[in-house]
Design a protein around this motif. Structure first.
Motif, PDB file in Angstrom:
ATOM      1  N   ARG A 327      14.932  25.864  -6.164  1.00 58.22           N
ATOM      2  CA  ARG A 327      15.093  27.226  -6.687  1.00 58.22           C
ATOM      3  C   ARG A 327      13.890  28.095  -6.274  1.00 58.22           C
ATOM      4  O   ARG A 327      14.051  29.260  -5.920  1.00 58.22           O
ATOM      5  N   TYR A 328      12.706  27.508  -6.347  1.00 64.45           N
ATOM      6  CA  TYR A 328      11.508  28.263  -5.985  1.00 64.45           C
ATOM      7  C   TYR A 328      11.444  28.489  -4.474  1.00 64.45           C
ATOM      8  O   TYR A 328      10.989  29.545  -4.024  1.00 64.45           O
ATOM      9  N   LEU A 329      11.905  27.522  -3.704  1.00 66.63           N
ATOM     10  CA  LEU A 329      11.932  27.720  -2.265  1.00 66.63           C
ATOM     11  C   LEU A 329      12.883  28.849  -1.890  1.00 66.63           C
ATOM     12  O   LEU A 329      12.557  29.704  -1.059  1.00 66.63           O
ATOM     13  N   TRP A 340       4.576  37.949  -4.325  1.00 67.78           N
ATOM     14  CA  TRP A 340       5.223  36.821  -4.990  1.00 67.78           C
ATOM     15  C   TRP A 340       4.973  35.506  -4.275  1.00 67.78           C
ATOM     16  O   TRP A 340       5.275  34.437  -4.819  1.00 67.78           O
ATOM     17  N   SER A 341       4.460  35.537  -3.063  1.00 63.27           N
ATOM     18  CA  SER A 341       4.401  34.328  -2.236  1.00 63.27           C
ATOM     19  C   SER A 341       3.542  33.228  -2.857  1.00 63.27           C
ATOM     20  O   SER A 341       3.987  32.083  -3.011  1.00 63.27           O
ATOM     21  N   TYR A 342       2.312  33.569  -3.205  1.00 61.18           N
ATOM     22  CA  TYR A 342       1.428  32.535  -3.725  1.00 61.18           C
ATOM     23  C   TYR A 342       1.875  32.022  -5.097  1.00 61.18           C
ATOM     24  O   TYR A 342       1.874  30.799  -5.331  1.00 61.18           O
ATOM     25  N   PRO A 343       2.297  32.898  -6.037  1.00 57.80           N
ATOM     26  CA  PRO A 343       2.800  32.367  -7.311  1.00 57.80           C
ATOM     27  C   PRO A 343       3.994  31.424  -7.132  1.00 57.80           C
ATOM     28  O   PRO A 343       4.085  30.404  -7.815  1.00 57.80           O
ATOM     29  N   LEU A 344       4.910  31.750  -6.214  1.00 56.93           N
ATOM     30  CA  LEU A 344       6.050  30.869  -5.977  1.00 56.93           C
ATOM     31  C   LEU A 344       5.619  29.564  -5.327  1.00 56.93           C
ATOM     32  O   LEU A 344       6.163  28.499  -5.620  1.00 56.93           O
ATOM     33  N   ALA A 388      16.007  18.316   1.216  1.00 57.74           N
ATOM     34  CA  ALA A 388      15.472  17.030   1.680  1.00 57.74           C
ATOM     35  C   ALA A 388      14.047  17.192   2.185  1.00 57.74           C
ATOM     36  O   ALA A 388      13.167  16.355   1.921  1.00 57.74           O
ATOM     37  N   ALA A 389      13.801  18.281   2.910  1.00 57.66           N
ATOM     38  CA  ALA A 389      12.463  18.508   3.465  1.00 57.66           C
ATOM     39  C   ALA A 389      11.428  18.740   2.373  1.00 57.66           C
ATOM     40  O   ALA A 389      10.265  18.340   2.511  1.00 57.66           O
ATOM     41  N   ILE A 390      11.828  19.396   1.296  1.00 51.14           N
ATOM     42  CA  ILE A 390      10.895  19.609   0.180  1.00 51.14           C
ATOM     43  C   ILE A 390      10.378  18.274  -0.334  1.00 51.14           C
ATOM     44  O   ILE A 390       9.170  18.047  -0.464  1.00 51.14           O
ATOM     45  N   VAL A 422       3.308  22.601   0.529  1.00 45.27           N
ATOM     46  CA  VAL A 422       4.632  22.162   0.951  1.00 45.27           C
ATOM     47  C   VAL A 422       5.300  23.226   1.808  1.00 45.27           C
ATOM     48  O   VAL A 422       5.937  22.933   2.832  1.00 45.27           O
ATOM     49  N   LEU A 423       5.146  24.481   1.429  1.00 44.95           N
ATOM     50  CA  LEU A 423       5.846  25.567   2.124  1.00 44.95           C
ATOM     51  C   LEU A 423       5.379  25.702   3.577  1.00 44.95           C
ATOM     52  O   LEU A 423       6.190  25.979   4.469  1.00 44.95           O
ATOM     53  N   LYS A 424       4.104  25.511   3.836  1.00 42.75           N
ATOM     54  CA  LYS A 424       3.619  25.604   5.219  1.00 42.75           C
ATOM     55  C   LYS A 424       4.200  24.491   6.081  1.00 42.75           C
ATOM     56  O   LYS A 424       4.578  24.703   7.235  1.00 42.75           O
ATOM     57  N   VAL A 425       4.272  23.294   5.520  1.00 44.42           N
ATOM     58  CA  VAL A 425       4.813  22.174   6.286  1.00 44.42           C
ATOM     59  C   VAL A 425       6.310  22.360   6.540  1.00 44.42           C
ATOM     60  O   VAL A 425       6.820  22.012   7.613  1.00 44.42           O
ATOM     61  N   LEU A 426       7.010  22.956   5.599  1.00 42.18           N
ATOM     62  CA  LEU A 426       8.450  23.165   5.763  1.00 42.18           C
ATOM     63  C   LEU A 426       8.773  23.996   7.002  1.00 42.18           C
ATOM     64  O   LEU A 426       9.830  23.818   7.614  1.00 42.18           O
TER      65      LEU A 426
END
Length: 527
Positions: A327-329, A340-344, A388-390, A422-426
């Motif tokens: 949901r956050y992704l 909103w990027s860093y809080p999410l 799955a990637a998360i 996690v978001l950078k690796v995604l």
């Protein structure tokens, strides 16, 4: 000479999800392993968003398979089935599948004249956790089986109503858009007030009046939220915006139980900057997540946005909201503003806090084949490939020493550094076509201590071999099935081959149980 009591001896452990030894074909024609009925239902349940299409199965076909499995096991194994349904709605946080399952549980046991085990009343009550759910269950029952409602359904709903109906829930969920209003439900199930809640009798009578005589219905004395709400409803339309823009407007809206969904209708005008800023303080965490784009488009101030962002990133708020990490992704991918990027990013990290830290060397393979790109549901902006990637990335970042691999027709390593988000690796994952799990395992396995595969298990026909057989028998292989299809890519249940399902980090904790020499039982029976 010691044969058994040696330093290297390990307890033999088993998994709850078990293969039958029989094989079939996957939807793409590859070799698939059939599972027993309990295992098939569990994996389907944790991946089933009811009436939603998947890449290989229509929503109707999945729903029929789900209902048939519940009906069978409700008679053959009622204790297990009741445990599954209660867990689905509780820790599993899956509303619709649990409601449908409870209705089918009752129907099957009535048809079979079954006795013993958890009653239909108990099962129905166990899955109703939100005030709108009694109406949802009634809607499913009557649209599927007609208007004759059996006693177990009525009594289970009545038990839930006494627990769930309050002033605020009446305002939020008892709306004209519902087929079953609170008053209808009270009439149908003959729910009496909870003796421990002396105010509930008056509330029930008011709910009936709202349904049948709305023009004369008056909130009961002492019902502060309902009285405040009635006062706001009585204001002339031309005076309402002044409430929003004036001092104390946010507090007045909150005291009257005015939700963001209801505010535009009450104002009879647009949800502009002032309207959003007045209602944001009383919005729930996930309501905030869903409306970030609306906030930006309305021009909500940085000051108000900062308070919303702080709530989004609060670990306790994230834990209480019990939302899946994807949901956050999805919000991160679609929020237009960088504020909103860093809080999410923080919220996503908090939602993955329970992903275990694995010792030794771990190989993690994430399925990025074509079938994984179908949405999680018709309403979702996210797909199984990203879900799955998360989890694959979170596991890699927390592991002592991990190799992270994406696979499809081909396969390749995904680079990451300790401490990265996690978001950078995604952003380093791609779309890799078909499903050659076997080759990916064969190519990247290098004496790892364990292998984890996050996938829908749907290998294509020209890729031969069980991917789990590419790993020595004494090395555990864990498969996470994210789609709940009938056939699996390998045998499971015995001999260091384990299958789990779903999109919750709770399942990943099973690895630690198994490697501690404990059996990975069903999640509702793990102590």
């Amino acid at each position: 000479m010691a044969r058994f009591n040696t330093k290297s001896v390990k307890a033999r452990v088993t998994s709850a999800v078990k293969s039958t030894g029989r094989t079939t074909r996957t939807h793409e024609g590859g070799r698939g392993h059939l599972r027993d009925a309990r295992s098939e239902l569990f994996l389907l349940s944790v991946a089933n968003f009811v009436s939603q299409q998947t890449f290989y199965e229509t929503g109707d076909r999945r729903d029929d398979r789900f209902a048939a499995l519940v009906r069978r096991l409700a008679v053959e194994d009622p204790e297990w089935t009741a445990g599954l349904l209660g867990w689905l709605r509780g820790d599993g946080n899956l509303r619709t599948a649990s409601l449908v399952g409870a209705a089918e549980y009752v129907k099957a046991r009535l048809d079979a004249d079954a006795t013993g085990g958890p009653t239909g009343r108990q099962v129905v009550a166990s899955v109703l956790r939100r005030p709108d759910e009694p109406g949802e269950l009634l809607g499913y029952w009557t649209s599927t089986y007609g208007r004759a409602i059996p006693k177990p359904v009525k009594r289970g709903i009545a038990d839930a109503v006494r627990r769930l109906y309050t002033e605020k829930s009446l305002l939020k969920y008892d709306t004209a858009t519902k087929g079953y209003r609170f008053g209808d439900i009270l009439n149908l199930v003959h729910a009496s007030p909870d003796p421990a809640k002396p105010w509930q009798g008056d509330l029930f009578r008011y709910a009936l009046d709202r349904r049948h005589h709305p023009e004369t219905a008056v909130p009961p004395e002492g019902a502060r939220v309902l009285t405040a709400h009635r006062a706001l409803m009585a204001l002339p339309v031309e005076e309402r915006r002044a409430v929003v823009t004036g001092d104390g407007g946010a507090e007045r809206l909150a005291a009257a139980g005015i939700t963001w969904e209801a505010l535009a209708g009450w104002l009879q005008g647009p949800m502009d900057k002032a309207a959003w800023e007045a209602v944001i303080p009383s919005m729930g965490a996930m309501a905030l997540v869903r409306n970030l784009r609306n906030f930006d488009e309305a021009g909500v101030s940085d000051e108000v946005a900062a308070t919303a962002a702080a709530r989004l990133a609060d670990p306790e708020t994230v834990a209480t909201s019990r939302q899946f990490p994807f949901r956050y992704l999805a919000a991160y991918q679609h929020a237009p503003s960088l504020r909103w990027s860093y809080p999410l990013e923080q919220a996503l990290g908090h939602s993955l806090a329970n992903v275990p830290s694995l010792p030794g060397r771990t190989l993690i393979l994430v399925d990025r084949s074509g079938s994984m790109w179908s949405p999680l549901s018709d309403r979702s902006q996210l797909n199984r490939a990203d879900a799955a990637a998360i989890f694959g990335t979170a596991l890699a970042l927390r592991a002592a020493d991990a190799d992270l691999v994406q696979f499809g027709t081909s396969s390749q390593a995904v680079t990451f550094r300790a401490g990265e988000s996690v978001l950078k690796v995604l952003g380093r994952f791609g779309d890799l076509g078909g499903t050659n799990t076997t080759e990916a395992v064969r190519r990247f396995y290098r004496k790892h201590d364990r292998v984890l595969i996050v996938t829908d298990e749907q290998a294509t026909y020209h890729y031969h071999g069980d991917p789990t057989e590419q790993v020595p028998a004494d090395v555990p292989v864990y498969t996470w099935n994210l789609a709940g299809y009938r056939a699996g890519h390998g045998a499971s249940g015995e001999g260091n081959r384990h299958v789990f399902g779903g999109l919750s980090d709770a399942a990943f904790r099973m690895v630690q149980l198994i490697e501690a020499g404990e059996n990975a039982d069903w999640p509702w029976t793990v102590g």
